[in-house]
Scaffold this active site. Structure first.
Site, PDB file in Angstrom:
ATOM      1  N   GLU A  68       0.832  -1.141   0.014  1.00  7.15           N
ATOM      2  CA  GLU A  68       0.218  -0.086   0.067  1.00  7.15           C
ATOM      3  C   GLU A  68       0.870   1.184  -0.012  1.00  7.15           C
ATOM      4  O   GLU A  68       1.600   1.479   1.145  1.00  7.15           O
ATOM      5  CB  GLU A  68      -0.968   0.046   1.309  1.00  7.15           C
ATOM      6  CG  GLU A  68      -1.907  -1.123   1.368  1.00  7.15           C
ATOM      7  CD  GLU A  68      -2.921  -1.059   2.545  1.00  7.15           C
ATOM      8  OE1 GLU A  68      -4.091  -0.876   2.046  1.00  7.15           O
ATOM      9  OE2 GLU A  68      -2.286  -0.944   3.512  1.00  7.15           O
ATOM     10  N   ILE A  69       0.982   1.930  -1.088  1.00  7.56           N
ATOM     11  CA  ILE A  69       1.635   3.131  -1.073  1.00  7.56           C
ATOM     12  C   ILE A  69       0.625   4.255  -0.447  1.00  7.56           C
ATOM     13  O   ILE A  69      -0.327   4.440  -1.217  1.00  7.56           O
ATOM     14  CB  ILE A  69       2.225   3.640  -2.610  1.00  7.56           C
ATOM     15  CG1 ILE A  69       3.100   2.371  -3.013  1.00  7.56           C
ATOM     16  CG2 ILE A  69       2.778   4.863  -2.665  1.00  7.56           C
ATOM     17  CD1 ILE A  69       3.317   2.475  -4.536  1.00  7.56           C
TER      18      ILE A  69
END
Ligand SMILES: NC(=O)c1ccc[n+]([C@@H]2O[C@H](COP(=O)([O-])OP(=O)(O)OC[C@H]3O[C@@H](n4cnc5c(N)ncnc54)[C@H](O)[C@@H]3O)[C@@H](O)[C@H]2O)c1
Ligand SMILES: *[C@@H]1O[C@H](CO)[C@@H](O)[C@H](O)[C@H]1NC(C)=O
Ligand SMILES: *[C@@H]1O[C@H](CO)[C@@H](O)[C@H](O)[C@H]1NC(C)=O
Length: 314
Positions: free
Chosen positions: A151-152
């Site tokens: 998850e950026i």
């Protein structure tokens, strides 16, 4: 992202060691540091086990073991690093200090990514004076050398170019990154997990189902299917290719279940409730060989990930 050749790994606990194995197995050089006594030996043991398990690895175990340097002081190496993956403790004071230092001493335009599970980066870039726009969260799922999701999560001043570059970097490692557009507690995956777990705790503590059977509803049903089509696509297919049809068809029932769930919401703040749930769970897992469960999971997980990689390339 072929320009990223050397990764700096800060903190070599569970997550840092697993990231290190992934980076090495994908042909990168790694400079890794951790202040804990015995950290170097522990890392070596982890790498022996993890590196050869990485799906679609491009380096042999021998090559991996030759391509990292454990250092007690990473400062002299910071100028040579192309990307930082931070995996220190989940504590605001430590991350604040760490990021101020890394921001001040690394090349100005390299990405500094944090594995933080929940602390949003806006809370720990406060003392970064040089270039906080290259700082973002890249939150992996345990174990990062196997699970593809990253998850950026940018903060509001993270530069678009760094978000794009981070996405490309994790893609180049056969990861499956998503970009979260707003900082939100728990990001996405842990929020979804919390929603499902809250209902699982409620059902088990009410005695509606045993913990073992509760888990089977995920491992043999929901979770198995979710590994291939997520909730939105699953609903769309369930509506005969029409999400709107699914909602109008099942929406009223769904509302009724959600109301009932609200009424029976598990109170995580109640010591009594939590202890009672713990007793039920312990009654099951005390008879289970957890090491074996974990090893079996990781072996099948690696096969499934590799199989998905091949299928997705078709
Ligand atoms: N465990 C998980 O399932 C999981 C999953 C995703 C993300 N994360 C996140 O990854 C990060 C690391 O978690 P973990 O589970 O590996 O914890 P861990 O306790 O296993 O590892 C943390 C390591 O950081 C080291 N450390 C302490 N101070 C340091 C410093 N100043 N500089 C460098 N290293 C330092 C410690 O010695 C320790 O080895 C946390 O932010 C956590 O929220 C954890
Ligand atoms: C170590 O990594 C570097 C940088 O990617 C690479 O050029 C080199 O071939 C690697 N060395 C080994 C032994 O794999
Ligand atoms: C495996 O790695 C190679 C080289 O990095 C890459 O081109 C390929 O897409 C990856 N996936 C599979 C299934 O081989």
């Amino acid at each position: 992202m072929s320009s990223i050749k050397t990764v700096g790994v800060i903190g070599a606990g569970l997550i840092g060691a697993s990231w290190t194995a992934l980076f090495l197995a994908k042909g990168l050089r790694v400079i890794v540091t951790d202040p804990a006594p015995g950290a170097e030996a522990k890392l070596r043991d982890y790498l022996q086990e993890y590196c050869s398990a990485v799906p679609n690895a491009t380096c042999s175990l021998d090559a991996c073991m030759q391509n990292y340097t454990f250092v007690t002081d990473i400062d002299p190496y910071l100028e040579t690093i192309d990307l930082i993956q931070e995996n220190g403790p989940e504590r605001l004071d430590i991350k604040r200090q760490l990021f101020a230092h890394l921001d001040a001493h690394t090349p100005e335009h390299i990405i500094i990514a944090s594995s933080s599970s929940g602390l949003p980066s806006s809370q720990f870039i406060t003392d970064c004076k040089r270039n906080p726009s290259r700082i973002l969260i890249a939150h992996p799922f345990n174990p990062p050398h196997l699970v593809p999701l990253v998850e950026i999560v940018p903060h509001s001043a993270t530069g678009e170019e760094y978000i794009t570059a981070a996405r490309e970097f994790y893609l180049s490692l056969d990861k499956d990154p998503i970009v979260v557009k707003q900082e939100t507690p728990g990001f996405i995956a842990n929020r979804l997990q919390a929603a499902v777990c809250a209902e699982a705790y409620s059902l088990v503590s009410r005695g509606v189902v045993s913990p073992e059977d509760l888990d089977k509803t995920i491992t043999s049903g929901l979770g198995l299917r979710w590994a291939l089509t997520g909730p939105i696509m699953t609903n769309t297919l369930g509506g005969g290719g029409d999400f709107g049809h699914f909602i109008s068809h099942l929406g009223p029932a769904l509302r009724c279940w959600l109301d009932d769930m609200q009424e029976h919401r598990f109170d995580l703040g109640s010591r009594e409730r939590v202890d009672a749930l713990k007793d039920i769970v312990d009654g099951w897992v005390k008879n289970v060989d957890l090491k074996k469960v974990e090893a079996n999971r990781d072996e099948l997980l690696a096969e499934l990930v590799a199989r998905k990689l091949v299928a997705l390339e078709k």
